[in-house]
Write a protein that holds these residues in place. Structure first.
Motif, PDB file in Angstrom:
ATOM      1  N   PRO A   1      11.604   2.405 -18.921  1.00 22.00           N
ATOM      2  CA  PRO A   1      11.757   2.319 -17.466  1.00 22.00           C
ATOM      3  C   PRO A   1      11.137   1.069 -16.834  1.00 22.00           C
ATOM      4  CG  PRO A   1       9.923   3.758 -17.990  1.00 22.00           C
ATOM      5  CD  PRO A   1      10.443   3.238 -19.301  1.00 22.00           C
ATOM      6  N   THR A   2      10.568   0.154 -17.646  1.00 20.10           N
ATOM      7  CA  THR A   2       9.970  -1.048 -17.046  1.00 20.10           C
ATOM      8  C   THR A   2      11.057  -1.910 -16.415  1.00 20.10           C
ATOM      9  OG1 THR A   2       8.272  -0.946 -18.745  1.00 20.10           O
ATOM     10  CG2 THR A   2       8.422  -2.988 -17.518  1.00 20.10           C
ATOM     11  N   VAL A   3      12.223  -1.987 -17.067  1.00 21.49           N
ATOM     12  CA  VAL A   3      13.386  -2.638 -16.444  1.00 21.49           C
ATOM     13  C   VAL A   3      14.528  -1.629 -16.413  1.00 21.49           C
ATOM     14  CG1 VAL A   3      12.729  -4.980 -17.169  1.00 21.49           C
ATOM     15  CG2 VAL A   3      14.147  -3.593 -18.678  1.00 21.49           C
ATOM     16  N   ALA A   4      15.604  -1.974 -15.711  1.00 28.13           N
ATOM     17  CA  ALA A   4      16.717  -1.027 -15.557  1.00 28.13           C
ATOM     18  C   ALA A   4      17.325  -0.670 -16.914  1.00 28.13           C
ATOM     19  CB  ALA A   4      17.780  -1.641 -14.646  1.00 28.13           C
ATOM     20  N   LYS A   5      17.946   0.526 -16.974  1.00 28.65           N
ATOM     21  CA  LYS A   5      18.631   0.954 -18.207  1.00 28.65           C
ATOM     22  C   LYS A   5      19.713  -0.061 -18.553  1.00 28.65           C
ATOM     23  CE  LYS A   5      18.407   5.762 -19.335  1.00 28.65           C
ATOM     24  NZ  LYS A   5      18.148   6.884 -18.492  1.00 28.65           N
ATOM     25  N   GLY A   6      19.826  -0.405 -19.843  1.00 26.65           N
ATOM     26  CA  GLY A   6      20.870  -1.345 -20.277  1.00 26.65           C
ATOM     27  C   GLY A   6      20.526  -2.800 -19.970  1.00 26.65           C
ATOM     28  N   ALA A   7      19.315  -3.047 -19.462  1.00 30.10           N
ATOM     29  CA  ALA A   7      18.905  -4.431 -19.168  1.00 30.10           C
ATOM     30  C   ALA A   7      17.690  -4.805 -20.020  1.00 30.10           C
ATOM     31  CB  ALA A   7      18.595  -4.596 -17.686  1.00 30.10           C
ATOM     32  N   ALA A   8      17.614  -4.199 -21.215  1.00 23.18           N
ATOM     33  CA  ALA A   8      16.479  -4.502 -22.100  1.00 23.18           C
ATOM     34  C   ALA A   8      16.499  -5.988 -22.437  1.00 23.18           C
ATOM     35  CB  ALA A   8      16.572  -3.667 -23.367  1.00 23.18           C
ATOM     36  N   ARG A   9      15.317  -6.516 -22.654  1.00 23.46           N
ATOM     37  CA  ARG A   9      15.209  -7.965 -22.838  1.00 23.46           C
ATOM     38  C   ARG A   9      14.031  -8.336 -23.731  1.00 23.46           C
ATOM     39  NH1 ARG A   9      14.491  -8.768 -16.694  1.00 23.46           N
ATOM     40  NH2 ARG A   9      16.136  -7.245 -16.910  1.00 23.46           N
ATOM     41  N   LEU A  10      14.111  -9.547 -24.268  1.00 22.15           N
ATOM     42  CA  LEU A  10      12.918 -10.149 -24.848  1.00 22.15           C
ATOM     43  C   LEU A  10      12.257 -10.855 -23.677  1.00 22.15           C
ATOM     44  CD1 LEU A  10      14.510 -11.854 -27.971  1.00 22.15           C
ATOM     45  CD2 LEU A  10      13.368  -9.640 -27.885  1.00 22.15           C
ATOM     46  N   ARG A  11      10.976 -10.636 -23.510  1.00 20.79           N
ATOM     47  CA  ARG A  11      10.281 -11.319 -22.410  1.00 20.79           C
ATOM     48  C   ARG A  11       9.348 -12.348 -23.022  1.00 20.79           C
ATOM     49  NH1 ARG A  11       5.341 -10.917 -19.862  1.00 20.79           N
ATOM     50  NH2 ARG A  11       5.265 -11.078 -17.592  1.00 20.79           N
ATOM     51  N   ALA A  12       9.805 -13.591 -23.013  1.00 21.50           N
ATOM     52  CA  ALA A  12       8.970 -14.651 -23.572  1.00 21.50           C
ATOM     53  C   ALA A  12       8.100 -15.220 -22.463  1.00 21.50           C
ATOM     54  CB  ALA A  12       9.848 -15.757 -24.150  1.00 21.50           C
ATOM     55  N   SER A  13       6.846 -15.493 -22.764  1.00 20.79           N
ATOM     56  CA  SER A  13       6.043 -16.238 -21.794  1.00 20.79           C
ATOM     57  C   SER A  13       5.343 -17.370 -22.551  1.00 20.79           C
ATOM     58  CB  SER A  13       5.069 -15.341 -21.043  1.00 20.79           C
ATOM     59  OG  SER A  13       4.245 -14.657 -21.926  1.00 20.79           O
ATOM     60  N   LEU A  14       5.312 -18.515 -21.907  1.00 17.44           N
ATOM     61  CA  LEU A  14       4.841 -19.726 -22.589  1.00 17.44           C
ATOM     62  C   LEU A  14       3.425 -20.106 -22.179  1.00 17.44           C
ATOM     63  CD1 LEU A  14       7.916 -22.129 -22.690  1.00 17.44           C
ATOM     64  CD2 LEU A  14       7.397 -20.127 -24.072  1.00 17.44           C
ATOM     65  N   MET A  15       2.814 -20.898 -23.039  1.00 16.99           N
ATOM     66  CA  MET A  15       1.471 -21.429 -22.763  1.00 16.99           C
ATOM     67  C   MET A  15       1.540 -22.960 -22.798  1.00 16.99           C
ATOM     68  SD  MET A  15      -0.591 -18.867 -25.247  1.00 16.99           S
ATOM     69  CE  MET A  15      -2.177 -18.390 -24.602  1.00 16.99           C
ATOM     70  N   ALA A  16       0.562 -23.564 -22.117  1.00 14.82           N
ATOM     71  CA  ALA A  16       0.523 -25.036 -22.072  1.00 14.82           C
ATOM     72  C   ALA A  16       0.312 -25.621 -23.460  1.00 14.82           C
ATOM     73  CB  ALA A  16      -0.594 -25.480 -21.136  1.00 14.82           C
ATOM     74  N   THR A  17      -0.314 -24.863 -24.340  1.00 15.21           N
ATOM     75  CA  THR A  17      -0.680 -25.407 -25.655  1.00 15.21           C
ATOM     76  C   THR A  17       0.339 -25.116 -26.751  1.00 15.21           C
ATOM     77  OG1 THR A  17      -1.968 -23.414 -25.934  1.00 15.21           O
ATOM     78  CG2 THR A  17      -3.172 -25.388 -25.266  1.00 15.21           C
ATOM     79  N   HIS A  18       1.443 -24.444 -26.421  1.00 13.61           N
ATOM     80  CA  HIS A  18       2.496 -24.343 -27.444  1.00 13.61           C
ATOM     81  C   HIS A  18       2.971 -25.760 -27.749  1.00 13.61           C
ATOM     82  CE1 HIS A  18       3.308 -19.964 -26.203  1.00 13.61           C
ATOM     83  NE2 HIS A  18       2.915 -19.939 -27.455  1.00 13.61           N
ATOM     84  N   THR A  19       3.075 -26.064 -29.025  1.00  9.78           N
ATOM     85  CA  THR A  19       3.553 -27.406 -29.387  1.00  9.78           C
ATOM     86  C   THR A  19       5.083 -27.406 -29.410  1.00  9.78           C
ATOM     87  OG1 THR A  19       3.592 -26.869 -31.719  1.00  9.78           O
ATOM     88  CG2 THR A  19       1.523 -27.779 -30.857  1.00  9.78           C
ATOM     89  N   ARG A  20       5.656 -28.603 -29.413  1.00  8.11           N
ATOM     90  CA  ARG A  20       7.110 -28.696 -29.531  1.00  8.11           C
ATOM     91  C   ARG A  20       7.571 -28.015 -30.826  1.00  8.11           C
ATOM     92  NH1 ARG A  20       9.083 -31.860 -25.065  1.00  8.11           N
ATOM     93  NH2 ARG A  20       7.808 -30.617 -23.665  1.00  8.11           N
ATOM     94  N   LYS A  21       6.751 -28.143 -31.872  1.00  5.14           N
ATOM     95  CA  LYS A  21       7.100 -27.525 -33.160  1.00  5.14           C
ATOM     96  C   LYS A  21       7.146 -25.991 -33.006  1.00  5.14           C
ATOM     97  CE  LYS A  21       5.483 -27.568 -37.874  1.00  5.14           C
ATOM     98  NZ  LYS A  21       4.184 -27.372 -38.457  1.00  5.14           N
TER      99      LYS A  21
END
Ligand SMILES: Cc1ncc(COP(=O)(O)O)c(C=O)c1O
Length: 415
Positions: A372-392
């Motif tokens: 129930p966090t998002v609507a039914k049928g709208a499941a998702r991967l929720r990516a969140s980024l950090m400043a220190t993620h490298t391009r690699k």
């Protein structure tokens, strides 16, 4: 005997949660929050070492040596706890210094801190509004806003997500209802508050602050924005939504110190009189022990670090741009928001879960968010980024995500 009563209170709800696949468990990290972590994983075949694309610590400040040292020194100076509420003995020099810094950072007259962002929302909304007032709330607002509205007992009108026409319709409906039920009242006595996330926590999109400001002016209502995911993230120097748009501020700007600032606590920034009012009326400020002075000192130091290092904010924004463009170039429909939250909508709940598990086996932690966090049928991967993620890191993540989505069968195999 006691146990059977307790079972009655709890069992049905837990059974229902298990039956509907909404039973919650916690993952256990065996290392501090950072771009790379060690995870105690329950998924067979998944490595302990994972790239973390799921953190709210957007600027990755939690492990910077000088900031940890400053917090350790604050513990040695101020002890482990505050020992009292802010209005009794809890108010110490680090609390007031932090509030002055927040006001400066946000470009406001004054600020007040709460122990969490959740408490800031609950306390502020319920202090400002009562049962004769009207609140207009975006349908995707955070749970702490919803709980604050419930506690206030104000009449709540939920408007469609980011739909300004629907918001204006709701205000017109509320004014009509107000005049009908209180005939002796004039329209001038109508008290309304629009409240919205600045960055929506599951979709990563932004509230339209310039239009909201126009609507508040036109209808003579107040505007409150929750900058939990905007502070340290949006705007050239991370000041938030107003800096991003280059526009005026909302009447009430709320935020948390627990995400990009990498400490703990919530805050409200605004006019001095608003802050005086909250100090007197917000129950989640008054009736609780003050945050540990060392936590306040840590939030203060981290905030000053953000002010001194706008390039860190830029680094985060560059990462978001790079990652989203990379996903888009492979045909993924990723929104164009500059926030650090990137939803990759899968749709089907089970498929989203399986893709998330398959990615974990590749060493990539990106949670699947489902009903129930998002609507039914709208499941998702929720990516969140950090400043220190490298391009690699980001290139690796993009490749694995695209492959897992394009080859769901092979990614499901063995899960
Ligand atoms: C939009 C929003 N507001 C408020 C909060 C609560 O902040 P805190 O974690 O400091 O309680 C969160 C997340 O936790 C959030 O996403």
């Amino acid at each position: 005997m006691q146990n059977s009563i307790l079972d009655k209170f709890t069992k049905e709800a837990l059974d229902a949660a298990r039956a509907s696949n909404t039973y919650r468990t916690m993952r256990l990290l065996e290392s501090p929050e950072a771009a790379h972590i060690e995870l105690h994983t329950a998924i067979e075949g998944a490595p302990r070492h994972q790239i973390l694309l799921a953190s709210n610590s957007y600027l990755d400040l939690a492990n910077i040596g000088e900031l940890k040292q400053a917090m350790a020194e604050a513990v040695l100076e101020w002890g482990t706890g505050s020992g009292g509420a802010r209005l009794t003995t809890g108010n110490k020099i680090p609390h007031e210094a932090l509030e002055a810094e927040i006001a400066k950072f946000k470009g406001e007259e004054a600020a007040i801190t709460f122990n969490t962002g959740y408490m800031a929302n609950v306390g502020t909304i319920s202090a400002l509004c009562g049962k004769n007032d009207f609140i207009f709330s975006d349908e995707l607002n955070h749970a702490s806003i919803i709980d604050g509205i419930r506690l206030s007992r104000a009449k709540c009108f939920v408007y469609k997500h980011n739909d300004m026409a629907d918001l204006e319709r709701a205000i017109a409906d509320a004014k009509k209802a107000f005049l009908e039920t209180a005939r002796e009242q004039s329209a001038e006595n109508f008290r309304g508050l629009i409240v919205t996330d600045a960055v929506f926590s599951m979709d990563g999109d932004l509230a339209n602050l310039p239009e909201l400001l126009q609507i508040t002016k036109k209808h003579e209502v107040l505007l409150m924005i929750d900058e939990a995911h905007a502070t340290g993230v949006l705007g050239r120097t991370g000041r938030g939504l107003a800096e991003h748009y280059g526009c005026a501020h909302a009447d009430i700007t709320l935020g948390t110190l627990s995400k990009a600032v990498a400490a703990e606590g919530g805050f409200v920034a605004g006019k001095q009189q608003l802050i005086d009012f909250l100090r007197n009326k917000a129950r989640s400020f008054i009736f609780t022990t003050a945050m540990a002075p060392a936590v306040a000192a840590s939030a203060h130091n981290n905030l000053k670090f953000i002010e001194a290092h706008p390039e860190r904010v830029q680094q985060l924004q560059d990462n978001v741009k790079f990652f989203c463009e990379r996903l888009r170039s492979e045909g993924l429909n990723v929104p164009t928001s500059p926030s650090a939250i990137i939803p990759i909508v899968i749709g089907d709940e089970a498929k989203a879960m399986h893709i998330s598990e398959a990615l974990q086996k590749e060493g990539l932690l990106i949670p699947a968010i489902r009903y129930p966090t998002v609507a039914k049928g709208a499941a998702r991967l929720r990516a969140s980024l950090m400043a220190t993620h490298t391009r690699k890191d980001l290139e690796f993540a993009a490749k694995k995500i695209i492959s897992a989505i394009n080859n769901p069968v092979s990614s499901l195999r063995g899960t």
